[in-house]
Design a protein around this motif. Sequence first.
Motif, PDB file in Angstrom:
ATOM      1  N   MET A   1      23.013 -11.824  -2.501  1.00  0.00           N
ATOM      2  CA  MET A   1      23.081 -12.268  -3.888  1.00  0.00           C
ATOM      3  C   MET A   1      21.884 -13.152  -4.247  1.00  0.00           C
ATOM      4  SD  MET A   1      25.778 -10.899  -5.327  1.00  0.00           S
ATOM      5  CE  MET A   1      25.237  -9.472  -4.330  1.00  0.00           C
ATOM      6  N   VAL A   2      21.528 -14.031  -3.350  1.00  0.00           N
ATOM      7  CA  VAL A   2      20.415 -14.944  -3.608  1.00  0.00           C
ATOM      8  C   VAL A   2      19.082 -14.206  -3.536  1.00  0.00           C
ATOM      9  CG1 VAL A   2      19.187 -16.972  -2.747  1.00  0.00           C
ATOM     10  CG2 VAL A   2      21.685 -16.977  -2.829  1.00  0.00           C
ATOM     11  N   ALA A   3      18.888 -13.426  -2.468  1.00  0.00           N
ATOM     12  CA  ALA A   3      17.597 -12.777  -2.240  1.00  0.00           C
ATOM     13  C   ALA A   3      17.254 -11.758  -3.323  1.00  0.00           C
ATOM     14  CB  ALA A   3      17.589 -12.106  -0.864  1.00  0.00           C
ATOM     15  N   ARG A   4      18.264 -11.075  -3.847  1.00  0.00           N
ATOM     16  CA  ARG A   4      18.006 -10.002  -4.801  1.00  0.00           C
ATOM     17  C   ARG A   4      18.143 -10.447  -6.261  1.00  0.00           C
ATOM     18  NH1 ARG A   4      17.768  -5.268  -1.441  1.00  0.00           N
ATOM     19  NH2 ARG A   4      17.349  -4.030  -3.323  1.00  0.00           N
ATOM     20  N   GLY A   5      18.531 -11.694  -6.502  1.00  0.00           N
ATOM     21  CA  GLY A   5      18.562 -12.222  -7.862  1.00  0.00           C
ATOM     22  C   GLY A   5      19.851 -12.009  -8.617  1.00  0.00           C
ATOM     23  N   TYR A   6      20.963 -11.781  -7.897  1.00  0.00           N
ATOM     24  CA  TYR A   6      22.245 -11.552  -8.561  1.00  0.00           C
ATOM     25  C   TYR A   6      22.969 -12.839  -8.950  1.00  0.00           C
ATOM     26  CZ  TYR A   6      22.240  -6.660  -6.899  1.00  0.00           C
ATOM     27  OH  TYR A   6      21.945  -5.342  -6.657  1.00  0.00           O
ATOM     28  N   LEU A   7      22.658 -13.934  -8.311  1.00  0.00           N
ATOM     29  CA  LEU A   7      23.466 -15.147  -8.453  1.00  0.00           C
ATOM     30  C   LEU A   7      22.995 -16.015  -9.614  1.00  0.00           C
ATOM     31  CD1 LEU A   7      25.709 -16.985  -7.334  1.00  0.00           C
ATOM     32  CD2 LEU A   7      23.993 -18.013  -5.840  1.00  0.00           C
ATOM     33  N   ALA A   8      23.914 -16.268 -10.546  1.00  0.00           N
ATOM     34  CA  ALA A   8      23.644 -17.226 -11.622  1.00  0.00           C
ATOM     35  C   ALA A   8      24.316 -18.557 -11.304  1.00  0.00           C
ATOM     36  CB  ALA A   8      24.138 -16.698 -12.961  1.00  0.00           C
ATOM     37  N   ASP A   9      25.615 -18.512 -10.951  1.00  0.00           N
ATOM     38  CA  ASP A   9      26.340 -19.745 -10.663  1.00  0.00           C
ATOM     39  C   ASP A   9      27.549 -19.431  -9.785  1.00  0.00           C
ATOM     40  OD1 ASP A   9      26.894 -22.438 -10.681  1.00  0.00           O
ATOM     41  OD2 ASP A   9      26.912 -22.592 -12.877  1.00  0.00           O
ATOM     42  N   CYS A  10      28.052 -20.455  -9.128  1.00  0.00           N
ATOM     43  CA  CYS A  10      29.235 -20.315  -8.280  1.00  0.00           C
ATOM     44  C   CYS A  10      30.022 -21.616  -8.350  1.00  0.00           C
ATOM     45  CB  CYS A  10      28.825 -20.022  -6.832  1.00  0.00           C
ATOM     46  SG  CYS A  10      30.225 -19.771  -5.694  1.00  0.00           S
ATOM     47  N   THR A  11      31.339 -21.498  -8.402  1.00  0.00           N
ATOM     48  CA  THR A  11      32.163 -22.697  -8.529  1.00  0.00           C
ATOM     49  C   THR A  11      32.090 -23.576  -7.277  1.00  0.00           C
ATOM     50  OG1 THR A  11      34.085 -21.428  -7.756  1.00  0.00           O
ATOM     51  CG2 THR A  11      33.777 -21.645 -10.149  1.00  0.00           C
ATOM     52  N   ASP A  12      31.940 -22.983  -6.111  1.00  0.00           N
ATOM     53  CA  ASP A  12      31.850 -23.730  -4.851  1.00  0.00           C
ATOM     54  C   ASP A  12      31.152 -22.838  -3.834  1.00  0.00           C
ATOM     55  OD1 ASP A  12      32.127 -25.146  -2.504  1.00  0.00           O
ATOM     56  OD2 ASP A  12      34.319 -25.243  -2.548  1.00  0.00           O
ATOM     57  N   LEU A  13      29.829 -22.868  -3.833  1.00  0.00           N
ATOM     58  CA  LEU A  13      29.041 -21.960  -3.007  1.00  0.00           C
ATOM     59  C   LEU A  13      29.326 -22.150  -1.522  1.00  0.00           C
ATOM     60  CD1 LEU A  13      26.915 -19.732  -3.419  1.00  0.00           C
ATOM     61  CD2 LEU A  13      25.155 -21.475  -3.034  1.00  0.00           C
ATOM     62  N   GLU A  14      29.394 -23.384  -1.075  1.00  0.00           N
ATOM     63  CA  GLU A  14      29.627 -23.639   0.344  1.00  0.00           C
ATOM     64  C   GLU A  14      31.044 -23.227   0.756  1.00  0.00           C
ATOM     65  OE1 GLU A  14      28.975 -27.209   3.664  1.00  0.00           O
ATOM     66  OE2 GLU A  14      28.483 -27.537   1.545  1.00  0.00           O
ATOM     67  N   GLY A  15      32.036 -23.516  -0.102  1.00  0.00           N
ATOM     68  CA  GLY A  15      33.410 -23.130   0.206  1.00  0.00           C
ATOM     69  C   GLY A  15      33.579 -21.627   0.258  1.00  0.00           C
ATOM     70  N   LEU A  16      32.946 -20.908  -0.680  1.00  0.00           N
ATOM     71  CA  LEU A  16      33.002 -19.453  -0.674  1.00  0.00           C
ATOM     72  C   LEU A  16      32.307 -18.897   0.553  1.00  0.00           C
ATOM     73  CD1 LEU A  16      33.593 -16.701  -1.934  1.00  0.00           C
ATOM     74  CD2 LEU A  16      31.529 -16.972  -3.336  1.00  0.00           C
ATOM     75  N   ASP A  17      31.179 -19.455   0.895  1.00  0.00           N
ATOM     76  CA  ASP A  17      30.432 -19.010   2.074  1.00  0.00           C
ATOM     77  C   ASP A  17      31.291 -19.126   3.331  1.00  0.00           C
ATOM     78  OD1 ASP A  17      28.091 -17.954   3.141  1.00  0.00           O
ATOM     79  OD2 ASP A  17      27.240 -19.924   3.580  1.00  0.00           O
ATOM     80  N   THR A  18      31.996 -20.229   3.455  1.00  0.00           N
ATOM     81  CA  THR A  18      32.866 -20.448   4.623  1.00  0.00           C
ATOM     82  C   THR A  18      33.991 -19.418   4.649  1.00  0.00           C
ATOM     83  OG1 THR A  18      32.387 -22.824   4.619  1.00  0.00           O
ATOM     84  CG2 THR A  18      34.381 -22.118   5.761  1.00  0.00           C
ATOM     85  N   ALA A  19      34.586 -19.130   3.490  1.00  0.00           N
ATOM     86  CA  ALA A  19      35.661 -18.139   3.423  1.00  0.00           C
ATOM     87  C   ALA A  19      35.154 -16.749   3.798  1.00  0.00           C
ATOM     88  CB  ALA A  19      36.258 -18.126   2.022  1.00  0.00           C
ATOM     89  N   LEU A  20      33.954 -16.406   3.351  1.00  0.00           N
ATOM     90  CA  LEU A  20      33.388 -15.086   3.651  1.00  0.00           C
ATOM     91  C   LEU A  20      33.091 -14.932   5.135  1.00  0.00           C
ATOM     92  CD1 LEU A  20      30.954 -14.752   0.596  1.00  0.00           C
ATOM     93  CD2 LEU A  20      33.038 -13.437   0.972  1.00  0.00           C
ATOM     94  N   LEU A  21      32.737 -16.018   5.789  1.00  0.00           N
ATOM     95  CA  LEU A  21      32.454 -15.968   7.228  1.00  0.00           C
ATOM     96  C   LEU A  21      33.732 -15.879   8.060  1.00  0.00           C
ATOM     97  CD1 LEU A  21      29.624 -18.652   7.399  1.00  0.00           C
ATOM     98  CD2 LEU A  21      29.352 -16.215   7.912  1.00  0.00           C
TER      99      LEU A  21
END
Length: 417
Positions: free
Chosen positions: A13-33
């Motif tokens: 999402m970051v590398a390809r330019g898809y991300l505008a905003d996220c309510t909790d980027l770190e929390g979502l990242d942890t859940a995805l892992l």
Amino acid sequence: MTYRPRSDFLNVMVARGYLADCTDLEGLDTALLAGVVPAYIGYDATAKSLHVGHLLNIMMLRWYQKTGHKPITLMGGGTTKVGDPSFRSEERPLLDDAAIQANIDGMRRVFAKYLAYGDGATDARMMNNAEWLDDLNYLAFLRDIGRHFSVNRMLSFESVKSRLDRDQSLSFLEFNYMILQAYDFLELNRRHGCLLQMGGSDQWGNIVNGIDLTRRVSGTEIFGLTSPLLATSDGRKMGKSAGGAIWLNGDMLSPYEFWQFWRNTTDADVGRFLKLYTELPVEECDRLGSLGGSEINEAKVVLANAVTTLCHRAEAAEAAEATARAVFAEGGVGEALEVVTLPASALGAGIANTHLLVSTGLVKSGKEAKRLIGEKGLRLNNELVSDPNGIVTAETIGDGLKVSIGKKRHALVRVEG
């Protein structure tokens, strides 16, 4: 951005330019892992096809599945009966159940091109919010769900505020939309463990409402992620052209016309669109986007081929490129060229060049046709036309008459009957 994601999906999402905003980027990242996370994007069934304006979020769902997670395409069989008022100047026309279902069937064909549906852990799932919205008990809904919404806060959302500031009517029906969409997120979390809603940045308020409602009702921590609202570098809304919407269903827009839309991308947009709408490596997208002169045109062909292959398969992309090269480079007529069929009765003993253009729908008026011919913008079978009153007969058209408007618009006219 100070936080560097660790999960494959957020890195994309970051590398390809898809991300505008996220309510909790770190929390979502942890859940995805931690494991497979179901996520959804909602689509109201207002047309029989999705268009290029939807494609960025469809590609997000595709990447979501490719990076090991479960995408949900939520069809708004229920919310389409209300209509999303976000940033609209007037209420949407209301559709009946049969029209909504026909639209869902058409949209399903688009999603199937990009996502693998099934019963596996990361297989996509299509759902319809009519499943839980159609049979709501209104009083129970007001008591259990409505009490969690502040009217003061709802009035502060830009999508609502912009309508009121312009003194444009906002019906009570439309005002309910944001509550229903928030309820969708709650229901998907309850029923399927959905932890993430994605959408365009204009949906931020609706997404946040769903997160807040779910937290209040069940105490569950869920997330929202938005993509940028794209416009082309020359300011046009993505998904629109002079001829109308760029549909993703081949029966509403031919693969050739779809290919041409991407081939006509402005130079400044090539690199960005390669990253958003294809699966080419980011480094290759950047390289192609940095080309100059005539080389950028070949980068546009790469873009058109890659996007058309995803939407209409490789054979359609190859046919479109062959047709384009025949039309532009060799002056020929390719098999995939847009075909306009006129009834013999429309021709009679013959019609003027201006009437021909209007009859085919290539221009909207005789005045526009005369201007086009006066500016040397019309060719018939590659021959420049200078007389707006010149006569075209069925015999002239024969097996097919190639009509070229400027350098970019071409069609093949044929006679029927």
